[in-house]
Structures are given as C-alpha cells and as structure tokens.
Write a protein that holds these residues in place. Structure first.
Motif, PDB file in Angstrom:
ATOM      1  N   ARG A 113       0.787  -1.301   0.088  1.00  8.62           N
ATOM      2  CA  ARG A 113      -0.024  -0.017  -0.095  1.00  8.62           C
ATOM      3  C   ARG A 113       0.915   1.243  -0.042  1.00  8.62           C
TER       4      ARG A 113
ATOM      5  N   TYR B 172      -5.165  -9.800  -2.292  1.00 10.61           N
ATOM      6  CA  TYR B 172      -5.188  -9.053  -1.187  1.00 10.61           C
ATOM      7  C   TYR B 172      -6.026  -9.573  -0.142  1.00 10.61           C
TER       8      TYR B 172
ATOM      9  N   GLY C  45      -4.504   1.436  -3.722  1.00 13.75           N
ATOM     10  CA  GLY C  45      -5.834   1.570  -2.720  1.00 13.75           C
ATOM     11  C   GLY C  45      -7.007   1.380  -3.470  1.00 13.75           C
TER      12      GLY C  45
ATOM     13  N   TRP D 144       0.451  -0.663  -4.430  1.00 11.36           N
ATOM     14  CA  TRP D 144      -0.961  -0.532  -4.810  1.00 11.36           C
ATOM     15  C   TRP D 144      -1.299   1.193  -4.310  1.00 11.36           C
TER      16      TRP D 144
ATOM     17  N   ALA E 209      -4.300   3.284   6.275  1.00 13.11           N
ATOM     18  CA  ALA E 209      -3.552   2.043   5.818  1.00 13.11           C
ATOM     19  C   ALA E 209      -2.820   1.105   6.795  1.00 13.11           C
TER      20      ALA E 209
END
Ligand code: ADP
Length: 469
Positions: free
Chosen positions: A18, A85, A51, A49, A28
C-alpha cells in the motif's frame, strides 16, 4: 575510483503493498505510517498499490510527486483484489504468520493471483529503477516480488523487511506452498525481521526444512543462494509524536476526554480491528478487573478505539460482531446511570488527537495475541508527559515486548493475569511510574523509525558496495 562510483547518487526505492500519501497513511495501518515517516526524510520513490480497485485496463503505474518523494501507484483489478489482497495475503499469510492456523484458508487460485500481482508489480517497477537505486521491499504481500525482478534480470541489491512475525517451522509448514515462498525470500540480499525469535524461526526453517546451513559469518545458505538475515525492530517517529502530544488537536481531545472522565482514570486501547489484537480477551480482562477489584467501579473508564479494517474478509466481520456483543454485555452488567465503564469507538482519529488521548490515559493497554512489533505501544510511551506518565501493559507476544523493560508484561490468554496487571498499574506510585516510563522512553526515543531505517540501510549498502558493477 571509477567514474560511475564518483558520480553515484543513491536513491531509495521502497516497494510495499500500500502506498499512502499524506493524510490516508493512518488508515492504511502501521506499515504505511512508518514508511511515510521514513520516506519524508530521505526522499526517493515509493511504489505499490494505490488502494483503488477497477475493472478497466490496468496499464502502467501512475506517477506523482510531493517534494523529494515520488510515487508510482498501481490499481488492482477486482479479481486481483479478491485473490491477492483479500485472499492469499489476508486470509492465508496474515493468519498463518500470526499463528492462527484455525483461521488460515488456503486456495490455489488465490495463491496464483498473489504470484500474478507480484509479477505485475515487478514488471511495473523494474523500468523505473536507476543504476544506483537501493531497493527495499516490504512485508508479506510482496514476498515473491524480488524473485520476479531476478527473473527479469534485475541485478540490484534487494532488501526485504517482514513486518509481521515469521512463524515457527511447525506452523509455516502447514502451508502447502511454504517451500516456494521461503525459496522466493532467497532472491533478496538482506532479509530483516522484527525480533530475535522471528529470525530464529526463519533460521530453524532454513536448517531443518530447506536443507540449508548457517555460514561462519552468520549468513544463511539454501537453494544455491546466500542471504544475510538480521533483526531490525521497527520504531515510531517518537520526536514527532511528542510534538503531536503537545499540539492543539491533542489538547482539545485530551480536555474533552478529561471532562467526560470527571476525575476517573482512563485506560486506552488503540488497534486496527483485527483478531490478532486480542480484543475479546482484553474486554474480558476489563470485565475481570471490575469483578476482582470492585473498588474500581465508577472510578475508571476504558476507551477502546478500533477502526474496522479488511472489511471484505469474513473473519473480520465475525470479530466485529463479537466485540459489539461483548461491549454491550459488559456495559449492561456494570454501568451506572452516571458511569459508562467501556467506550468502544470504531472511527479513526488524527495522529495528533490520538497522542492527546494517549497522554491522559493512566494505562496503555496493548495485548495482542501475536504482533510483529505493535507501534501503538511505542506511540503511547512517546506521548506521555514525564510529570505524570501512564503505565504500558503489554503482551509478551508483541514484538515490542522484546525491548520494553519498563512495561508490565502480560500473557493475553491469562484474563485474570491481565486484570491483575491493570490493577497494579492503577495503584502504582508516581515514582515507580516515572522510573518505568523513563526506561521505555529511552528505548523508544533512541530506537525510533529513523534508527530502524538507518540500521537496515547501512547493512543493505554494505551488501551493495560488494555488488559487481
Ligand atoms: P498494525 O500495523 O497491525 O495495524 P500497529 O500497532 O503496528 O498495528 O500500527 C497501527 C498504526 O495505526 C499506529 O500508527 C496507530 O496509531 C494507527 N492507528 C490505529 N488505530 C487508529 C485510529 N483509530 N486512528 C488513527 N490511527 C490509528
């Protein structure tokens, strides 16, 4: 000195699941908070990523920048989000590495999705690498990332840090693909763990399962490769937290809380809502405290802040329901018309507000069943005032307990034992509280997030200096 060496300018490239820009770091989780703290100082590139989940073409990473810090973010497809994920990372590796074999769900499709995302991220990051970049990959989502880079012919020095525990061989071998994963770790040059016991478990695996050995200089050899592995306990940005604790937002929240407390002593818990955090056991321990030491009735108040996380994973819905039931029954049992013993809040707070709440709490209650480090324990210590510091009640199964002499160390499975420790903290004389806090503060201030980064990167640079160029 060669011309290349003379003009060398190192850049830090951090890769993590993240990427969190500014304000959304706290949401996060601990890792994103720590990485943002690290990168704000050193600058560099942060890749991972975004998100976001989307169904269109996934394409190249989106590039952006804030001062010296660049971001390369990738979206996930719906299938990747489910498999990589929610699936393999959070329903397989997370529970397993936290010793919850009972909650571990292994699915080959999820595993394949995990490998595909690691592959895609590697293909996205490789073209962004400059010759002198130091690459530092983070956590269980990206174990296979380094091996993919190697397959693509990337020769950079690669570091990997595991933020969560590394389980004992008896536990990790229940995973059908354990060997592939550990082999993938050997694509890195340096592997960092939070505690000695994680490193020991890894070394045990290497020698007992992988047919590897420990070399004379301490490096580990297996699968025809040699890696360095070491212990680098992560810290918090302690200086900043001390500042946060004196901020206006901290004062406002502290004062509001004090008004509600009306002279009562506060106990605080702050966690992502996760089954590894031992929240039901903690609630029961609070209940036991009120039963075993009834003099506390009407005189203490427990504030538990636990914002939901990973809400698409079924086990997280279960824990939420369980806590709602427990908090309701504890309050139903013990409340008076002018006293609510337990406040259970599921929203997030700014880091300043949290620091203000930590500061006024007599007890920081940090009782995970298993935790890689636990940053909340360190934040609580950093936010205390030296005049009237609170007491940290800390699980022996948090990585933070390895260097926390001033804390009251508890076994979170021992409900009455935790209640007794809370009672000890509630009646502890000021001198003892100060003495314990100073020991904790010295550790938290010295071994902060910058020390962690510097220690890991110093060794990574040493390895890098020996790399043929
Ligand atoms: P994990 O990484 O498992 O979530 P840590 O304790 O290591 O656990 O880190 C959690 C981080 O998230 C800490 O920095 C903490 O301050 C932050 N955090 C947790 N709950 C909240 C909340 N309600 N509001 C804001 N930040 C939070």
């Amino acid at each position: 000195m060669s011309r290349a060496r003379a003009t060398r300018r190192e850049r830090l490239v951090v890769v993590s699941n993240r990427v969190a820009r500014g304000g959304n770091a706290a949401r996060a989780g601990g890792l994103a908070v720590a990485l943002l703290d690290v990168l704000k100082r050193s600058g560099g590139l942060w890749a991972g990523w975004s998100g976001n989940v989307q169904d269109g073409a996934l394409g190249k990473p989106r590039m952006s920048a804030q001062g010296d810090l660049s971001f390369a973010t990738l979206d996930l497809s719906q299938a990747e989000y489910e498999e990589y994920y929610n699936g393999f990372a959070n329903r397989t590796l997370w529970p397993l590495f936290h010793y919850r074999i009972d909650l571990t769900n292994f699915d080959r499709d999820h595993y394949q999705g995990y490998l595909r995302v690691n592959q895609r991220f590697a293909h996205a990051v490789a073209p962004l690498l400059g010759d002198d970049d130091l690459v530092w990959v983070h956590d269980y989502h990206l174990i296979a990332f380094g091996e993919e880079l190697r397959r693509m012919g990337v020769h950079h020095t690669l570091g990997f840090f595991l933020h969560i525990p590394f389980p004992a061989p008896e536990v990790i071998t229940t995973l059908p693909v354990h060997e592939v994963l550990v082999r993938a770790l050997f694509a890195y040059d340096l592997i960092g763990f939070q505690t000695e016991s994680d490193l020991r478990s890894f070394t045990d695996y290497v020698t007992s399962e992988a047919g590897g050995r420990v070399l004379e200089d301490g490096r580990l050899e297996a699968y025809g490769r040699v890696v360095r592995a070491g212990v680098y306990p992560i810290g918090v940005d302690a200086e900043n937290i001390r500042r946060f604790a004196r901020s206006r937002d901290a004062h406002t929240h502290g004062a509001r809380m004090e008004r509600v407390l009306a002279g009562r002593l506060a106990i605080i818990g702050v966690d992502r809502l996760d089954y590894s955090k031992g929240l039901p056991e903690r609630f029961r321990a609070f209940d036991a405290l009120l039963r075993r030491y009834p003099e506390n009735r009407g005189r203490i108040s427990f504030l538990q802040i636990a914002p939901p996380s990973r809400t698409d994973v079924p086990e997280y819905k279960d824990i939420r329901q369980e806590l709602e039931g427990l908090s309701g029954s504890i309050n139903g049992e013990h409340s008076e018309f002018d006293w609510t013993p337990l406040r259970y809040i599921t929203r997030g707070f700014s880091r300043q507000a949290l620091a203000g709440l930590y500061r006024i709490a007599r007890i920081g209650l940090v009782t995970p069943l298993r935790d890689g480090m636990n940053l909340v324990a360190k934040e609580y210590v950093a936010a205390q005032s030296g005049h009237n510091p609170g007491v940290l009640v800390l699980s022996r199964f948090a990585g933070a307990a390895h260097r926390a002499d001033g804390a009251l160390i508890v076994n979170p499975y021992d409900i009455q034992g935790v209640a007794d420790a809370m009672q000890k903290a509630l009646v502890m004389p000021l001198d003892e509280r100060r003495e314990r806090w100073r020991a904790l503060r010295d550790e938290v201030m010295t071994n902060d997030v910058n020390a962690w980064r510097d220690a890991f990167l110093a060794v990574l640079r040493e390895v890098d200096a020996r790399r043929p160029r």
